[in-house]
Every structure is written in C-alpha cells, then in structure tokens.
Design a protein around this motif. Structure first.
Motif, PDB file in Angstrom:
ATOM      1  N   ILE A 298       0.064   8.890  -4.994  1.00  0.00           N
ATOM      2  CA  ILE A 298       0.459   7.482  -4.969  1.00  0.00           C
ATOM      3  C   ILE A 298      -0.321   6.677  -6.001  1.00  0.00           C
ATOM      4  O   ILE A 298       0.028   5.531  -6.301  1.00  0.00           O
ATOM      5  N   ALA A 299      -1.389   7.269  -6.557  1.00  0.00           N
ATOM      6  CA  ALA A 299      -2.199   6.589  -7.567  1.00  0.00           C
ATOM      7  C   ALA A 299      -3.109   7.622  -8.237  1.00  0.00           C
ATOM      8  O   ALA A 299      -3.173   8.784  -7.816  1.00  0.00           O
ATOM      9  N   ILE A 300      -3.794   7.189  -9.275  1.00  0.00           N
ATOM     10  CA  ILE A 300      -4.798   8.020  -9.945  1.00  0.00           C
ATOM     11  C   ILE A 300      -6.173   7.410  -9.684  1.00  0.00           C
ATOM     12  O   ILE A 300      -6.398   6.220  -9.927  1.00  0.00           O
ATOM     13  N   LEU A 301      -7.075   8.231  -9.158  1.00  0.00           N
ATOM     14  CA  LEU A 301      -8.428   7.790  -8.848  1.00  0.00           C
ATOM     15  C   LEU A 301      -9.354   8.165 -10.009  1.00  0.00           C
ATOM     16  O   LEU A 301      -9.575   9.340 -10.280  1.00  0.00           O
ATOM     17  N   ARG A 302      -9.867   7.155 -10.717  1.00  0.00           N
ATOM     18  CA  ARG A 302     -10.693   7.395 -11.903  1.00  0.00           C
ATOM     19  C   ARG A 302     -12.114   7.795 -11.555  1.00  0.00           C
ATOM     20  O   ARG A 302     -12.772   8.514 -12.309  1.00  0.00           O
ATOM     21  N   LYS A 303     -12.608   7.294 -10.413  1.00  0.00           N
ATOM     22  CA  LYS A 303     -13.979   7.568 -10.022  1.00  0.00           C
ATOM     23  C   LYS A 303     -14.012   7.925  -8.550  1.00  0.00           C
ATOM     24  O   LYS A 303     -13.268   7.359  -7.751  1.00  0.00           O
ATOM     25  N   LYS A 304     -14.835   8.849  -8.179  1.00  0.00           N
ATOM     26  CA  LYS A 304     -14.908   9.334  -6.805  1.00  0.00           C
ATOM     27  C   LYS A 304     -15.087   8.187  -5.802  1.00  0.00           C
ATOM     28  O   LYS A 304     -15.900   7.287  -6.006  1.00  0.00           O
ATOM     29  N   PHE A 305     -14.291   8.225  -4.740  1.00  0.00           N
ATOM     30  CA  PHE A 305     -14.542   7.373  -3.582  1.00  0.00           C
ATOM     31  C   PHE A 305     -15.701   8.006  -2.813  1.00  0.00           C
ATOM     32  O   PHE A 305     -15.577   9.110  -2.268  1.00  0.00           O
ATOM     33  N   ASP A 306     -16.827   7.295  -2.742  1.00  0.00           N
ATOM     34  CA  ASP A 306     -18.038   7.912  -2.202  1.00  0.00           C
ATOM     35  C   ASP A 306     -18.618   7.072  -1.079  1.00  0.00           C
ATOM     36  O   ASP A 306     -19.106   5.963  -1.292  1.00  0.00           O
ATOM     37  N   ALA A 307     -18.555   7.616   0.144  1.00  0.00           N
ATOM     38  CA  ALA A 307     -19.176   6.973   1.300  1.00  0.00           C
ATOM     39  C   ALA A 307     -20.407   7.742   1.765  1.00  0.00           C
ATOM     40  O   ALA A 307     -20.972   7.451   2.821  1.00  0.00           O
ATOM     41  N   GLY A 308     -20.808   8.761   0.997  1.00  0.00           N
ATOM     42  CA  GLY A 308     -21.984   9.545   1.346  1.00  0.00           C
ATOM     43  C   GLY A 308     -21.775  10.465   2.527  1.00  0.00           C
ATOM     44  O   GLY A 308     -22.742  10.880   3.181  1.00  0.00           O
ATOM     45  N   ILE A 309     -20.512  10.809   2.801  1.00  0.00           N
ATOM     46  CA  ILE A 309     -20.225  11.691   3.933  1.00  0.00           C
ATOM     47  C   ILE A 309     -20.866  13.058   3.686  1.00  0.00           C
ATOM     48  O   ILE A 309     -20.771  13.630   2.611  1.00  0.00           O
TER      49      ILE A 309
END
Length: 497
Positions: A298-309
């Motif tokens: 649905i989109a392109i993610l340029r940078k990691k989504f980071d919640a520290g999981i």
C-alpha cells in the motif's frame, strides 16, 4: 391511527419449531452494524456472518412469507474489511438475503459521497432517510423520507434518522438536519397516509431515542444502533420499545404485531446457527480476497518503523518514528489539536521496503477505535504525568502528535513532566483542546482515569478503527519517511529495563 399497547419479550438463543404466532399481522426482522461479511471471533466470542443472517431470515419466512427485513446502517467503513471493499460485498449479500429497507449509518459515508451513491445504486433494496439532505436541502439522492409497507392489511410506516455525521468525511456535502424536527415532519406525513404503526430506524444514542419517543407519541417502536458488541437490549418509554441489537451482525431482533400486542424476540447469530450455503460461498470468496489484498503493498517505507520491539522497547520510554506516524494519522483524520497513543500499543518493528496492510496490522493488532474528545490543558498534563509515572513497568508512555513535552526520570511522580507545548505554544491549563485517542485509553486502559473529565465528541460506536485510519494515511502518503522530531525529550535518562 391504531395504537399498539402491550409488549411481550421472548428471547431465542437458537431455533425451535414454534416460530409462528396465530393471526400474526406483521413480522419484522432487524439487524445492523455490518462491518464484516464473515463471523467475528474475538474475546467476546463468535458472532455474525451474512450466511447465518440468511439462515434466520429464511427460517422466519417459512412461517410468514411477508416478513419485513430491516437494516439499521453501517455497512461501509469502520473495519479493515470496510477499508478494503467500501461496503460493496455487504450490499451484494443483502441483495441476496434479501432485505427490504435500509437506513444510513455514519460509516456508510466514510469513503465519500460518490462511494455512498454507488452503494445505493447497487442496492436492490430501498434506502430511506428522513434527515439527511444535500446542500440544496433536498433529500440525499432524492431518497424517500419514509416508506410504507402493507402486511396482512396492516399499514406500517418506517422513518430513518442518522446522527453524528460530523464523525465522517462528508460533513460539508451531506447535511444532517435536526433529528426531532425531521422525525416530526415524516411522522405527520405518515399519519396523513393513515398508517397503523410507525417504526423509527435510528443511528443515534440512547438519550436521543428516549427523547424521540417522549416528544413524538405516534412513534410506536425504535430500532437503533448497537450499544454493546455482544448484547441485545430493549428499553421502554411509555411501554414503547427501543431495540438495539449486537454489533457486527451479532443478533437479529424480531418484532411481531399480533392483535393488540407487540412480541419482541432476539436471535443470537452465533456458531449454533448454520450458514446458508450460497452466502457462505460468497462470504468465503471475499474473505479469501481480503487475505490476498492484505499482502499487496500500500506504500513504500523508506526508513524502518522502529519501536524497539525485542530490543530496548524505546516506544515505552521515548519518542519513536512509528509513534509519530501513527498519532499523525489520527490527528489528520479528525483535524484535532493533538493525538496520543500508549507506547505499549505498538507491537512490531517493520523493515524498510514495501509496506502492506499485514505490516500495519502487526504494528497495531488490537482493533482499537480512535475517538475524539475535548479536554482541558490541566488534564492533558495529568495524562502525560501518568504516562511517565510507571515508565519502567508498563507501556503507558504517551506517543504524541501536535505537541511536545519533556520529562525527567529523577523527579518525583507527579512532577516529572515540563515544557508542554501544543502546536508550538505553551500549554494553557484552562484552555480546551481537541484530542484524538484510542478507546482503550479513553475508558481506563493502562490505568488512565483522567479522561473521565473530558467531553466525548466521537464515541467508540461511531469511531473508525485505528487500522482503517492508519492504512488510509499510508496509502495517501505513498512514500513513508518516518522521523524523530523532538516531540518527547527525556532528561536524566537511566537504562530502560
């Protein structure tokens, strides 16, 4: 106009053979809240599914072929299924049940007026609205403001009322006229047609339903939107019922008019009800189609989504780029001053690359509804203080949009937060701000009781799910470049454990 004065309540949890009442003049079936085409399975149990609805309708019609079938509204948005298909599979299923009359819910406008018009055009049943109009004050789509159906020489009039249109996206093109004046106008028209019985189908709250019956004695019964996901309720005003069924097609209410009595029954749409084969096939077709769509980008993610999981769990103690992105989507949806999200509600990191709905669901899997409230600056500060008070033991820290704040781990509880700014301006204790937040927080999740002091503008039953807002936001952005923007500043940081 003949008035019906006696009410008898019967509850059926599953089928028996005694469906018929001798000399029944009319049988009416009602359900609402069709966000999902298949049964919902969650902590409240299993309920719903259009194929089970079809089974019940067919069974009732065996004893009364003139049974009238009503739908109370909300077949568009409000869920991931709705976000993907915009309600068209539900209309297809309702054409096959079939239903006779539908009233609008707020979510039927979640994807714009054009989509709503297409839904109505594809419907083989009659939509009505007594209070929704266009900008020229004509009935929306020139739909009838009421409908009369004859059953065994009994003339029954139906009106349709929709509230809370400020919670959807067509508030400037589809106008919500006053519920009570609109109801009075349509009821007067029906009285001139010499109807025997008047039913209001409403999408509004309990207080408004009670007021409708108090102010308009010619309304004999109200079918309304769900109050609970797993309970059917019947309330009374002067011996006239307000009937609300379960959410997500979880039950069907049945009203029989018999001599001078009303019989109200309830059918639980659960696993005890067999699915009608043809609609089960339709159900499975769209469910499989949904699974395929979930895996498409649905989109392109340029940078990691980071919640520290599985690492330092940064989402529970400091600002994260995914916390910023999520709360930005909630704030944009309502155009609110600020938006918040408990850091513990973020459950996954996502690597850069193609971003899918499955990825979005892994981040926010709980299906919270995003509500809108008005709240003073004083209680915003209290909420922020609560969020950092147990920082090492919970996920209560508030990720935030439209605002910034600092907190100091070395300060005492209740004095940790400082320098709170809303839209770049210092927080004013007595000023009222609009706030978007998950219903989980609104009703006390993570120990928050601060929101008891707010005014709820959009209740959970009218609010979209977080995944629906987030998914749409990502689709509109197309390229996702989440950032840290110094919204939360941590002073005297200790190692998070």
């Amino acid at each position: 106009m003949k008035k019906i004065f006696s009410i008898i309540i019967i509850t059926f949890l599953f089928f028996c053979n005694s469906f018929a009442l001798n000399d029944t003049k009319a049988t009416i079936l009602y359900f609402n809240d069709a966000h999902e085409i298949s049964p919902v399975k969650d902590k409240l149990g299993e309920r719903g599914g259009v194929a089970r609805i079809k089974t019940v309708v067919d069974k009732v019609k065996e004893t009364n072929p003139e049974t009238i079938v009503l739908f109370g509204g909300d077949l568009g948005g409000g869920s991931l299924f709705g976000a993907v298909f915009h309600g068209f599979p539900i209309v297809e299923a309702f054409n096959k049940i079939p239903i006779d009359i539908a009233n609008f819910g707020q979510h039927d406008f979640d994807f714009g007026e054009k989509v709503t018009r297409e839904l109505v055009e594809k419907s083989e049943f009659q939509w009505i609205t007594s209070n929704l109009v266009d900008t020229a004050n004509n009935s929306f789509m020139n739909l009838p403001k009421y409908k009369i159906i004859n059953s065994n020489n009994l003339k029954i009039g139906f009106i349709g009322l929709t509230d809370a249109m400020n919670t959807t996206i067509v508030r400037n093109t589809v106008i919500q006229n006053d519920l009570f004046k609109s109801a009075e106008h349509s009821v007067e028209k029906l009285k001139k047609k010499n109807v025997d019985f008047i039913i209001a189908i409403t999408q509004t709250g309990q207080k408004n339903n009670e007021k409708l019956l108090e102010n308009i004695p010619d309304i004999d019964a109200i079918f309304s939107e769900e109050i609970y996901e797993n309970r059917t309720n019947v309330f009374y005003v002067d011996n006239r019922p307000i009937i609300t069924t379960c959410g997500n097609l979880g039950s069907i209410a049945r009203l029989d008019i018999y001599n001078d009595n009303i019989y109200v029954r309830n059918y639980s749409i659960d696993a005890k009800i067999q699915s009608e084969p043809k609609l089960l096939k339709l159900q499975n077709h769209y469910q499989n189609k949904l699974e395929n769509k979930l895996s498409k980008p649905i989109a392109i993610l340029r940078k990691k989504f980071d919640a520290g999981i599985n690492g330092d769990f940064k989402g529970r103690w400091r600002e994260t780029n995914i916390g910023n992105f999520l709360t930005d989507s909630y704030r944009k949806h309502y155009k609110s001053d600020i938006a918040i999200l408990n850091g513990g509600g973020i459950r996954a990191n996502i690597e850069s690359g193609e971003f899918t709905t499955k990825d979005a669901l892994s981040i926010i899997p709980f299906g919270n509804r995003i509500c809108l409230v008005e709240i003073s600056g004083r209680y915003i500060l209290e909420a922020l203080e609560h969020g950092v008070s147990s920082i090492k033991n919970s996920g209560s820290l508030l990720q935030i949009s439209g605002a910034s704040y600092e907190y100091d781990w070395n300060k005492t509880t209740g004095n940790m937060v400082s320098n709170v700014k809303i839209q770049g301006l210092q927080l004013e204790m007595n000023k009222i701000y609009s706030l978007a937040l998950p219903d989980y927080l609104l009703f006390g999740g993570d120990g928050y009781n601060i929101f008891d002091h707010c005014k709820i503008i959009v209740q959970p039953e009218s609010a979209p799910k977080d995944i629906e807002i987030f998914r749409r936001y990502c689709q509109e952005m197309k390229i996702l470049n989440p950032k840290i923007e110094n919204r939360i500043t941590v002073i005297n940081k200790n190692k998070y454990k």
